[in-house]
Design a protein around this motif. Structure first.
Motif: not given
Length: 178
Positions: A63-69, A73-75, A80-81
């Motif tokens: 999400p949003d091009g972050d390295e973390d993914g 999960h859906f809030d 978001t990661p």
């Protein structure tokens, strides 16, 4: 099927003529979007599951091009990661076992607590002991965890490894207590 509802996951950007990025739910006779997220580098969602009442998806997502993914999960509004996500890798399969969420995939140890498989206890990511390896005692080579399944109160894992926690286990292993 998650919580008696039918979902479709993949790398699609629309469904039934509506904008939809990778996760859709069947409602009546049509598909509806399940939260938009942006991933400028592309995305492929390969698995979806429910854990502690939340919808969790995994794949080659960031999400949003972050390295973390890798696992998101859906809030109720957006994706978001989960717990900071997987650093530098992707998730390929998930299972809930003994109250924890297990995610397998292709990701390094070091920035993550486990290599190609780790578990989420609701607050933090944890490893599976020394976990699966190609060479006993070494995390030198990359491999992908292909599938995770729970059967007869055991967690079955399969992938490109030859050892599981130091025990010879070519490509398939079981865990019964962690």
């Amino acid at each position: 099927v998650v919580n008696e509802e039918l979902y479709a996951v993949g790398s699609f950007t629309s469904i039934d003529g509506h904008a939809c990025r990778g996760v859709a739910k069947r409602e009546g006779s049509e598909w509806v979007n399940v939260g938009l997220y942006s991933d400028p580098d592309g995305f492929i969602i390969v698995d979806i599951i429910s854990y502690n009442g939340a919808l969790i998806a995994c794949g080659d997502v960031s999400p949003d091009g972050d390295e973390d993914g890798g696992v998101i999960h859906f809030d109720g509004n957006s994706w978001t990661p989960l717990g900071g996500g997987i650093v530098g890798g992707q998730g390929t399969s998930m299972a809930v076992y003994k109250g924890e969420l297990y995610v397998g995939g292709l990701f390094p140890i070091g920035p993550n607590p486990g290599k190609s498989i780790m578990r989420w206890n609701g607050t933090e990511w944890r490893n599976l002991g020394i976990g699966p390896q190609i060479i006993n005692g070494s995390y030198q080579y990359n491999y992908q965890m292909e599938d995770l399944e729970v059967h007869d109160d055991l967690l079955f894992v399969c992938g490109g490894f030859k050892y599981a926690s130091g025990v010879p286990a070519e490509f398939v292993a079981t865990y019964d207590s962690l």
